[in-house]
Scaffold this active site. Sequence first.
Site, short mmCIF file in Angstrom:
data_model
loop_
_atom_site.label_atom_id
_atom_site.label_comp_id
_atom_site.label_asym_id
_atom_site.label_seq_id
_atom_site.Cartn_x
_atom_site.Cartn_y
_atom_site.Cartn_z
CB SER A 277 -0.90 0.01 1.24
OG SER A 277 -1.50 1.27 1.43
NE ARG A 316 -18.13 -5.48 -46.13
CZ ARG A 316 -18.00 -5.69 -47.43
NH1 ARG A 316 -18.11 -4.70 -48.28
NH2 ARG A 316 -17.76 -6.91 -47.89
#
Length: 460
Positions: A277, A316
């Site tokens: 930490s 498409r």
Amino acid sequence: MTFSALDSQILGPLFASDEMRAVFSDRARLQAMLRVEAALAWAQSRFGMVPEELPAAVKAIRAEKLDVTDIGAQTVLAGVPTIPFVKAVQAKLPKDVEPYFHKGATTQDIVDTALVLQMREAFALIARELDPILAGLAGLAREHRQTPCVGRTYGQHAAPVTFGYKVAVWASGIAEVADQLPWLRERALVVSLGGPVGTFTAAGAQGPAVVAAFAEELGLGTTPATWHTLRARMVETGAWLATLMGALAKMATDVVHLASTEVGEVAEPYVPGRGGSSAMPHKRNPVSATVILATHAAGKGHVATLLEAMAASHERPAGPWHAEWQTLPQLFGLASAGLREARTLAEGLMVDRARMRQNIDATRGLLFADAVAARLAPKLGRHRAHRLVEDAAGKVRTGGAPLRDVLASDPQFTADVPADALDAAFDLSPSVEAAAVWADRALAEIDRVRTRIAATAQTS
């Protein structure tokens, strides 16, 4: 500026393995596109559609010789990478074969098939990580096959199990997903070659034969019709990757809880500097579990993008297909990070047997309430037995006496249950034996899955 974990020098190493980042790098993409074009030229040359010299000329071009930056800049104008890619390759081809390059193909043929080639390598990387994870967890399950620990439901103590059984459940979830990989590879690793609208008009009646030759050259499968707008295979791939991360997340969720200060039954392998930490020097945070949970949380949204692409208009679409270009590499990258950390846990998880025993005793016998009620039920009936033990449990919580003592002092109980039967109800052996049986069954299935995916790990 970076926009994904794959290309970030800071976050990239955390959220994707180096090997997976290499598979989906720009150079790898261009090399895959070149390989696709070379295979197309070879297949077409077999049917007299292009000069016989074209395949060798294309194969001679390497991705390192193409200007990635320029292709990227031109992609902004073209909207797709294939147009500037084709121009860049044509500029390096001999004049007599250059007009035949990319004949009859369309952007999607090249992009999709190149992606499939990258996916094949990515699947192989995943398979190679799955085996040591399953092997590590299987070994951990066998080692702790008879190590009793608390079984928890709704986050509370429920009944005794063994830690080996708990690990076998983790491994079973991962194995269930891994078992689908050979099927998924067969489904997903197929060529795309349909030309502008999917009919491959340039090849005429020879179209199916050219596609078959194209696929054979690349070692891929074929489909009855073009999959330009049929995106189920990509969805299945993304969903499988997300499900894999979910299976890893099940294990990570348990590890985070079991590694908490109040529980303290396991710990991630210690490496100096890992899990610290910035504010609290004493902390050893569960890094591997944290990364796994982060990949799972991030991956789910990408599957939604793939599902969106299924609503493709006509031959498409404008947009949905293009969104896949970011999505699938991200999913593969996240999965690779999750697997890397899962392997760390599978091969190095630290187990505190003594703390597990302490936690079994922490609730002063309440963990055996179900076993006690089961012994009472034949004489008192299920409902009355359950109520009697439930009342005794309340006294344990308020008075602090162990459950066995509370029951032993209750005339309603002692009138029907002899002392030796009471002792037997608080014996861990039946729970340990039952858990071991199921752990053994799970381990046998895991061994079968490992054998099945071994071939996938060797395929690239």
